[in-house]
Scaffold this active site. Sequence first.
Site, short mmCIF file in Angstrom:
data_model
loop_
_atom_site.label_atom_id
_atom_site.label_comp_id
_atom_site.label_asym_id
_atom_site.label_seq_id
_atom_site.Cartn_x
_atom_site.Cartn_y
_atom_site.Cartn_z
N ASP A 274 -24.84 60.62 11.29
CA ASP A 274 -26.13 60.78 11.96
C ASP A 274 -26.83 59.48 12.32
O ASP A 274 -28.06 59.43 12.37
CB ASP A 274 -27.07 61.64 11.09
CG ASP A 274 -26.46 62.99 10.76
OD1 ASP A 274 -25.71 63.51 11.60
OD2 ASP A 274 -26.75 63.51 9.67
N ASN B 252 -23.63 77.18 19.90
CA ASN B 252 -23.79 76.06 20.84
C ASN B 252 -22.55 75.93 21.73
O ASN B 252 -22.68 75.71 22.94
CB ASN B 252 -24.03 74.75 20.08
CG ASN B 252 -25.47 74.58 19.69
OD1 ASN B 252 -26.33 74.34 20.53
ND2 ASN B 252 -25.77 74.76 18.41
N HIS C 182 -27.63 67.34 16.09
CA HIS C 182 -28.14 67.45 14.72
C HIS C 182 -29.44 68.27 14.75
O HIS C 182 -30.30 68.02 15.60
CB HIS C 182 -28.41 66.06 14.14
CG HIS C 182 -28.79 66.13 12.69
ND1 HIS C 182 -27.85 66.33 11.70
CD2 HIS C 182 -29.99 66.08 12.09
CE1 HIS C 182 -28.48 66.40 10.53
NE2 HIS C 182 -29.77 66.24 10.73
#
Length: 185
Positions: free
Chosen positions: A144, A14, A103
């Site tokens: 999260d 990423n 996530h």
Amino acid sequence: MKKIAILASGSGSNAEKILEYLKDSTKAHVTVIGSNKKDAFVLERAKKFNVPTFTFTRSDLESGLLTEKLLSLDIDLVVLAGFLLKIPKDFIRAFPEKIVNIHPALLPKYGGKGMYGMHVHEAVKAAGEKETGITIHLVNENYDEGKVIFQAGVGVLETDSAEDIANKVHELEHKYFPNVIESLL
Ligand code: GAR
């Protein structure tokens, strides 16, 4: 020019997509990449883009040393790209609404402590989910649970292995994460 710091603990695919996406941007650039793992492949990937890197320990994170370093660099946005340590409160207070995480699932499903990387995809497989996806969210003091900025889903077939699911999710991440980051700046 807005300054981005990326924190990553692992492979950094990423991070690489973000570096590629922003390499000619006049709006934002990646100022630095930090990792808590000395042998993280993300550090290799950064070399190709001539982006400075550094490593730090859990204690540097918890003592505030990392926060000070990023503040001294005038960082506008901290991007967690596969970063697996919990961000302490002081760090969050130093960068309010300026820390973004990706996530590999559709939160609030499959989030929380212990839910990272392949553990997430194995849990999705074990539950027989028909869909999974990605969530890009601001970071607050609980794992999260910060404000969701973006989600995208992908179908899961009964025949998909956890690796197949991981590949589908990575594809979504690579497609959307750089763009969503740019839109935050
Ligand atoms: C990504 O799938 C990211 O969503 C996940 O780690 C992977 C890192 O891949 N993050 C978490 O699980 C955080 N809870 P990468 O190193 O190839 O970018």
